[in-house]
Design a protein around this motif. Sequence first.
Motif, short mmCIF file in Angstrom:
data_model
loop_
_atom_site.label_atom_id
_atom_site.label_comp_id
_atom_site.label_asym_id
_atom_site.label_seq_id
_atom_site.Cartn_x
_atom_site.Cartn_y
_atom_site.Cartn_z
N THR A 1 0.74 -0.94 -0.04
CA THR A 1 -0.08 0.02 -0.05
C THR A 1 0.73 1.26 0.04
N HIS A 2 0.44 2.38 -0.32
CA HIS A 2 1.09 3.72 -0.48
C HIS A 2 1.28 3.90 1.09
N GLN A 3 0.39 3.60 1.86
CA GLN A 3 0.65 4.09 3.29
C GLN A 3 1.82 3.28 3.90
N ARG B 1 0.90 9.51 3.26
CA ARG B 1 0.43 8.71 2.14
C ARG B 1 0.41 9.57 0.94
N SER C 1 1.65 9.19 -2.79
CA SER C 1 0.81 8.87 -3.60
C SER C 1 1.22 9.81 -4.99
N ARG D 1 -4.42 -1.26 -7.53
CA ARG D 1 -4.85 -1.35 -6.23
C ARG D 1 -3.89 -2.13 -5.26
N GLU D 2 -3.16 -1.63 -4.50
CA GLU D 2 -2.22 -2.22 -3.56
C GLU D 2 -1.24 -2.86 -4.48
#
Length: 230
Positions: free
Chosen positions: A176-178, A188, A192, A208-209
């Motif tokens: 994930t971006h996080q 994030r 992003s 996505r992810e």
Amino acid sequence: MAADTVPAPGSDGRLGALYPVLGALSPAARARLQASARWLKMPAGALLFDDRQSCEGFPFVVEGSVRVAKCAPSGRELPLYRVSPGETCIISSSCLLGHEDYNARGVTESDTLLMLLPKAVFDDLLGEPAFRGFVFHLFADRIADLMQLIDEVAFRKLDQRLAALLLGKGHTLRVTHQHLADELGSVREIVSRLLKGFADQGLVRLSREQIEILDAPGLRRLAAGEARHS
């Protein structure tokens, strides 16, 4: 500390194999260590220690890993280092030697088994040349790592650090971006935005992810601070 105390593994030789210094201790020191140490089993995501918390002892990681990070009041974190089997925590040793509280946070990244050496036993073992040398060598190694981290944060732009982070993890990253932001000590939204810029340049493809590396040489040039050639 969220942990379950478990019985000592007994004849399990993993501890001695991971930390050979323990075999160099005197018989009396080894006997005291075995009698006093606590074995803890912690699930993934458990808080091992936190900022301004007193240090309960010196940890030896046998299974799993611990992520140590500096936390800001805003909630942002800067990862400092990880403690894997065979390693230990410089911040724990620093707090024990200086009689200070923790100034960082340690969280388990996976199910973790560790042996915790009480402070009084840690103090006694410093009288053993082998153990004292082990602690000082730990300081030297970790300080070198932290100096490299300071160099990264102070002198490399975030896009360079992000490009370097993406490299070496395979053609496709499921992340994930996080998570990337946490690794970089950023937020994030910024990560992003940088990833979108990478995608616009044809360096990566985003879904996505998932991040697919399209131009690894281009990422390497970016990580090195070189201008990208069209």
